[in-house]
Design an enzyme around this catalytic site. Structure first.
Site, PDB file in Angstrom:
ATOM      1  N   LYS A   1     -71.786  71.966   3.465  1.00 12.14           N
ATOM      2  CA  LYS A   1     -72.480  72.537   2.316  1.00 12.14           C
ATOM      3  C   LYS A   1     -73.975  72.691   2.587  1.00 12.14           C
ATOM      4  CE  LYS A   1     -69.053  70.745  -0.928  1.00 12.14           C
ATOM      5  NZ  LYS A   1     -68.759  69.790  -2.029  1.00 12.14           N
TER       6      LYS A   1
ATOM      7  N   CYS B   1     -73.951  67.210  -0.565  1.00 12.23           N
ATOM      8  CA  CYS B   1     -73.179  66.017  -0.931  1.00 12.23           C
ATOM      9  C   CYS B   1     -71.720  66.385  -1.172  1.00 12.23           C
ATOM     10  CB  CYS B   1     -73.725  65.369  -2.212  1.00 12.23           C
ATOM     11  SG  CYS B   1     -75.379  64.690  -2.078  1.00 12.23           S
ATOM     12  N   ASP B   2     -70.842  65.427  -0.927  1.00 16.20           N
ATOM     13  CA  ASP B   2     -69.439  65.589  -1.283  1.00 16.20           C
ATOM     14  C   ASP B   2     -68.839  64.206  -1.536  1.00 16.20           C
ATOM     15  OD1 ASP B   2     -67.120  67.722  -1.269  1.00 16.20           O
ATOM     16  OD2 ASP B   2     -66.312  65.891  -0.355  1.00 16.20           O
ATOM     17  N   SER B   3     -68.024  64.109  -2.581  1.00 15.84           N
ATOM     18  CA  SER B   3     -67.433  62.819  -2.960  1.00 15.84           C
ATOM     19  C   SER B   3     -65.910  62.863  -2.862  1.00 15.84           C
ATOM     20  CB  SER B   3     -67.838  62.442  -4.393  1.00 15.84           C
ATOM     21  OG  SER B   3     -69.232  62.257  -4.493  1.00 15.84           O
TER      22      SER B   3
ATOM     23  N   GLY C   1     -70.518  61.584   0.873  1.00 12.38           N
ATOM     24  CA  GLY C   1     -71.251  61.984   2.062  1.00 12.38           C
ATOM     25  C   GLY C   1     -72.556  62.647   1.668  1.00 12.38           C
TER      26      GLY C   1
END
Length: 218
Positions: free
Chosen positions: A66, A82-84, A119
């Site tokens: 991203k 960000c990624d969850s 992340g």
């Protein structure tokens, strides 16, 4: 792109209102640019290269994708991706695709604990004072879920909130009554670990207080 209210231009590569709200509450006013990353394709490509990924590693891979998708459009900025992903029984869970999937997810989660991985990827595109750095890390927080019954699950899913968030729950919204406790950084569960971001910024020579928007005491 919006104006640059912070002394250093911060770009958040996320559509998440919760992440934007976290930064705002901490004194940072980012620009928002939503990436066009196909998460399924990015996951398949990463697994073709590296093999099967642990949920924590996948969160970092997607956060990087991203940030890298947005960075070429950003001059003189700090780009944050960000990624969850919620890990339960070793499996990773992002946003449910349907209400039925969200119900099944909650029936699996209730009365148990999972680990929410977020992340974070930082790209420094500043030319004069920048480092050109591109790096990241993952923050992980254990989440304990209440043993809610099927009626509570259905009522919660009907609000639509579980379909918009990784893991099908929130700590800062309608799902909060169903989280009985956490072990670790609470902001990470919301979607962005402020302590970890502070550490990443320190790696490129940026002190947190220097990012506070004008009018906010330093």
């Amino acid at each position: 792109m919006s104006e640059r209210p912070s002394p250093v231009h911060v770009v958040l590569a996320s559509a998440s209102p919760a992440r934007k709200k976290l930064l705002h509450a901490a004194g940072i006013e980012p620009s928002i640019m939503v990436s066009g990353v196909d998460e399924d394709a990015a996951t398949a490509q990463a697994e073709e290269t590296y093999g099967p990924l642990e949920p924590a590693d996948l969160a970092l891979v997607l956060a990087r994708a991203k940030a890298e998708d947005i960075a070429p459009q950003c001059d003189e900025a700090l780009v944050i991706g960000c990624d969850s992903i919620l890990e339960l029984d070793g499996d990773g869970h992002g946003k449910p695709q349907t209400p039925e999937q969200a119900i099944e997810r909650w029936q699996l989660m209730r009365g148990r604990s999972g680990v929410l991985h977020t992340g974070h990827w930082l790209i420094d595109t500043r030319e004069d004072d920048g480092t050109g750095a591109t790096f990241g890390a993952t923050a992980s927080t254990t989440v304990h879920f209440a043993a809610i019954d099927d009626d509570e699950i259905r009522a919660y899913v009907e609000t639509g909130e579980p379909l918009r968030v990784a893991g099908s729950f929130t700590l800062d919204g309608l799902g909060a009554p169903f989280v009985t406790g956490i072990e670790g950084d609470p902001s990470n569960v919301v979607g962005l670990s402020l302590p970890l971001l502070r550490e990443l910024l320190g790696e490129v020579g940026i002190a947190w207080h220097t990012l506070r928007a004008p009018g906010i005491p330093t």
